[in-house]
Design a protein around this motif. Structure first.
Motif, PDB file in Angstrom:
ATOM      1  N   MET A 165      31.111 -17.773  39.839  1.00 18.14           N
ATOM      2  CA  MET A 165      29.997 -16.858  39.879  1.00 18.14           C
ATOM      3  C   MET A 165      28.913 -17.672  38.798  1.00 18.14           C
ATOM      4  O   MET A 165      29.495 -18.283  37.505  1.00 18.14           O
ATOM      5  CB  MET A 165      30.017 -15.517  39.525  1.00 18.14           C
ATOM      6  CG  MET A 165      31.210 -15.345  40.377  1.00 18.14           C
ATOM      7  SD  MET A 165      31.526 -13.194  40.156  1.00 18.14           S
ATOM      8  CE  MET A 165      32.602 -12.764  38.239  1.00 18.14           C
ATOM      9  N   PRO A 166      27.377 -17.690  39.796  1.00 16.66           N
ATOM     10  CA  PRO A 166      26.446 -18.270  38.675  1.00 16.66           C
ATOM     11  C   PRO A 166      26.172 -16.783  37.265  1.00 16.66           C
ATOM     12  O   PRO A 166      26.677 -16.145  37.311  1.00 16.66           O
ATOM     13  CB  PRO A 166      25.209 -17.837  39.822  1.00 16.66           C
ATOM     14  CG  PRO A 166      25.467 -17.136  41.273  1.00 16.66           C
ATOM     15  CD  PRO A 166      27.226 -16.678  40.769  1.00 16.66           C
ATOM     16  N   GLU A 167      25.351 -17.941  36.737  1.00 19.97           N
ATOM     17  CA  GLU A 167      25.092 -16.954  35.329  1.00 19.97           C
ATOM     18  C   GLU A 167      23.449 -16.440  35.635  1.00 19.97           C
ATOM     19  O   GLU A 167      22.529 -17.438  36.087  1.00 19.97           O
ATOM     20  CB  GLU A 167      25.279 -18.238  33.968  1.00 19.97           C
ATOM     21  CG  GLU A 167      25.190 -17.680  33.015  1.00 19.97           C
ATOM     22  CD  GLU A 167      25.301 -18.073  31.705  1.00 19.97           C
ATOM     23  OE1 GLU A 167      25.425 -17.814  30.531  1.00 19.97           O
ATOM     24  OE2 GLU A 167      25.471 -19.650  31.892  1.00 19.97           O
ATOM     25  N   VAL A 168      22.927 -15.962  34.928  1.00 15.51           N
ATOM     26  CA  VAL A 168      21.737 -15.375  35.143  1.00 15.51           C
ATOM     27  C   VAL A 168      21.409 -15.139  33.787  1.00 15.51           C
ATOM     28  O   VAL A 168      21.773 -14.053  32.873  1.00 15.51           O
ATOM     29  CB  VAL A 168      21.368 -14.102  35.295  1.00 15.51           C
ATOM     30  CG1 VAL A 168      22.348 -12.573  35.227  1.00 15.51           C
ATOM     31  CG2 VAL A 168      19.777 -14.157  35.761  1.00 15.51           C
ATOM     32  N   LYS A 169      20.162 -15.753  33.570  1.00 15.98           N
ATOM     33  CA  LYS A 169      19.691 -15.795  31.730  1.00 15.98           C
ATOM     34  C   LYS A 169      17.821 -14.776  32.193  1.00 15.98           C
ATOM     35  O   LYS A 169      17.069 -15.599  32.756  1.00 15.98           O
ATOM     36  CB  LYS A 169      20.144 -16.564  30.982  1.00 15.98           C
ATOM     37  CG  LYS A 169      21.019 -17.617  31.090  1.00 15.98           C
ATOM     38  CD  LYS A 169      20.759 -18.632  30.678  1.00 15.98           C
ATOM     39  CE  LYS A 169      21.739 -19.039  29.944  1.00 15.98           C
ATOM     40  NZ  LYS A 169      21.880 -21.127  30.011  1.00 15.98           N
ATOM     41  N   MET A 170      17.932 -13.898  30.821  1.00 19.74           N
ATOM     42  CA  MET A 170      16.899 -12.858  30.961  1.00 19.74           C
ATOM     43  C   MET A 170      16.817 -12.949  29.052  1.00 19.74           C
ATOM     44  O   MET A 170      17.440 -12.865  29.018  1.00 19.74           O
ATOM     45  CB  MET A 170      16.549 -12.211  31.937  1.00 19.74           C
ATOM     46  CG  MET A 170      17.731 -10.787  31.927  1.00 19.74           C
ATOM     47  SD  MET A 170      17.497  -9.811  33.502  1.00 19.74           S
ATOM     48  CE  MET A 170      18.403 -10.376  34.409  1.00 19.74           C
ATOM     49  N   THR A 171      15.485 -12.337  28.947  1.00 17.32           N
ATOM     50  CA  THR A 171      15.171 -11.593  28.027  1.00 17.32           C
ATOM     51  C   THR A 171      15.326 -10.208  27.810  1.00 17.32           C
ATOM     52  O   THR A 171      14.232 -10.086  28.903  1.00 17.32           O
ATOM     53  CB  THR A 171      13.816 -11.625  27.176  1.00 17.32           C
ATOM     54  OG1 THR A 171      14.229 -13.813  26.887  1.00 17.32           O
ATOM     55  CG2 THR A 171      14.337 -11.248  25.644  1.00 17.32           C
ATOM     56  N   VAL A 172      16.129  -9.276  27.504  1.00 11.82           N
ATOM     57  CA  VAL A 172      16.669  -7.935  27.592  1.00 11.82           C
ATOM     58  C   VAL A 172      16.035  -7.180  26.152  1.00 11.82           C
ATOM     59  O   VAL A 172      16.951  -7.429  25.166  1.00 11.82           O
ATOM     60  CB  VAL A 172      17.311  -7.303  28.292  1.00 11.82           C
ATOM     61  CG1 VAL A 172      17.781  -5.820  28.213  1.00 11.82           C
ATOM     62  CG2 VAL A 172      18.079  -8.030  29.746  1.00 11.82           C
ATOM     63  N   ASN A 173      15.056  -6.074  26.524  1.00  9.58           N
ATOM     64  CA  ASN A 173      14.709  -5.596  25.019  1.00  9.58           C
ATOM     65  C   ASN A 173      14.282  -6.177  23.825  1.00  9.58           C
ATOM     66  O   ASN A 173      14.518  -6.364  22.598  1.00  9.58           O
ATOM     67  CB  ASN A 173      15.636  -4.595  24.600  1.00  9.58           C
ATOM     68  CG  ASN A 173      15.940  -3.538  25.936  1.00  9.58           C
ATOM     69  OD1 ASN A 173      14.655  -3.499  26.688  1.00  9.58           O
ATOM     70  ND2 ASN A 173      16.794  -2.746  26.605  1.00  9.58           N
ATOM     71  N   GLY A 174      13.601  -7.858  24.207  1.00  5.15           N
ATOM     72  CA  GLY A 174      13.591  -8.616  22.858  1.00  5.15           C
ATOM     73  C   GLY A 174      14.510  -9.371  22.925  1.00  5.15           C
ATOM     74  O   GLY A 174      14.184 -10.478  21.902  1.00  5.15           O
ATOM     75  N   LYS A 175      16.123  -9.576  23.789  1.00  5.21           N
ATOM     76  CA  LYS A 175      16.667 -10.342  23.352  1.00  5.21           C
ATOM     77  C   LYS A 175      17.228 -11.063  24.082  1.00  5.21           C
ATOM     78  O   LYS A 175      17.302 -10.799  25.367  1.00  5.21           O
ATOM     79  CB  LYS A 175      18.047  -9.386  22.567  1.00  5.21           C
ATOM     80  CG  LYS A 175      17.706  -8.958  20.639  1.00  5.21           C
ATOM     81  CD  LYS A 175      18.440  -7.876  20.923  1.00  5.21           C
ATOM     82  CE  LYS A 175      18.237  -6.914  19.020  1.00  5.21           C
ATOM     83  NZ  LYS A 175      19.739  -5.879  19.079  1.00  5.21           N
ATOM     84  N   PRO A 176      18.271 -12.350  24.206  1.00  2.00           N
ATOM     85  CA  PRO A 176      18.124 -13.223  25.375  1.00  2.00           C
ATOM     86  C   PRO A 176      18.940 -12.151  25.757  1.00  2.00           C
ATOM     87  O   PRO A 176      20.623 -11.801  25.066  1.00  2.00           O
ATOM     88  CB  PRO A 176      18.532 -14.390  24.762  1.00  2.00           C
ATOM     89  CG  PRO A 176      18.313 -14.753  22.840  1.00  2.00           C
ATOM     90  CD  PRO A 176      17.851 -13.355  22.633  1.00  2.00           C
ATOM     91  N   ALA A 177      19.962 -12.791  26.807  1.00  2.00           N
ATOM     92  CA  ALA A 177      20.577 -11.260  27.747  1.00  2.00           C
ATOM     93  C   ALA A 177      21.070 -12.802  28.531  1.00  2.00           C
ATOM     94  O   ALA A 177      20.580 -13.009  29.689  1.00  2.00           O
ATOM     95  CB  ALA A 177      20.308 -10.750  28.350  1.00  2.00           C
ATOM     96  N   SER A 178      22.595 -13.008  28.539  1.00  2.00           N
ATOM     97  CA  SER A 178      23.011 -13.236  29.930  1.00  2.00           C
ATOM     98  C   SER A 178      23.953 -12.751  30.571  1.00  2.00           C
ATOM     99  O   SER A 178      24.631 -12.296  29.998  1.00  2.00           O
ATOM    100  CB  SER A 178      23.466 -14.970  29.787  1.00  2.00           C
ATOM    101  OG  SER A 178      24.410 -14.713  28.800  1.00  2.00           O
ATOM    102  N   GLY A 179      25.128 -13.734  31.758  1.00  2.00           N
ATOM    103  CA  GLY A 179      25.430 -13.067  32.326  1.00  2.00           C
ATOM    104  C   GLY A 179      26.363 -13.944  34.180  1.00  2.00           C
ATOM    105  O   GLY A 179      25.272 -13.895  34.350  1.00  2.00           O
TER     106      GLY A 179
END
Length: 161
Positions: free
Chosen positions: A1-15
């Motif tokens: 499964m691919p990993e997604v990265k973004m900034t959520v509520n000012g913090k790095p988030a991935s999964g």
């Protein structure tokens, strides 16, 4: 499964996600941000509104992978870290713009986007902007009043309903 990265509520988030994972599901299931509600799964109710790159987006209409590298803001980021409510949230509380609360996160996020673009909307403009947000409890009057109050307008002449 691919990993997604973004900034959520000012913090790095991935999964790790499947390609078909909706942004609302990623926020709720992968990140535990359950303030963004899933109401209809058909983009009709607006309970899932979040801000992506500063724009109001129904998170049930966007794949999580589409938010790759983007800034996402959810209802959890509206209040101050010490719990002080955002002026829009306080106005909803003060003017009884909520009952069961299910639609409230989406309404608040939509209201924030509206007031960013139009700091002093008319009642008609607020009602028009909220067309994509459904509330089954309040009848909208107090929601509209709360948004007008959050914009700094005098709502003392608007009758309570």
């Amino acid at each position: 499964m691919p990993e997604v990265k973004m900034t959520v509520n000012g913090k790095p988030a991935s999964g790790q996600i499947e390609g078909r994972t909706l942004l609302v599901d990623f926020l709720r299931e992968n990140l535990g941000l359950t303030g963004t509600h899933v109401g209809c799964d058909t983009s009709q109710c607006g309970a899932c509104v979040v801000h992506v790159e500063g724009r109001a987006v129904k998170a049930c209409t966007m794949f999580a992978a589409e938010a790759e590298g983007m800034e996402v803001k959810t209802i959890e980021a509206m209040a101050e870290p010490d719990g002080t409510l955002h002026p829009i949230q306080a106005a909803f509380q003060d003017h009884h713009g909520l009952q069961c609360g299910f639609c409230t996160p989406g309404m608040v996020m939509s209201a924030a986007a509206l007031l960013k673009d139009n700091p002093t909307p008319t009642e008609a403009e607020v009602r028009d902007y909220l067309e994509g947000n459904l509330c089954r409890c309040t009848g909208y009057h107090n929601i509209v009043k709360a948004i007008l109050a959050a914009s700094g307008q005098d709502v003392s002449k608007i009758a309570a309903e």
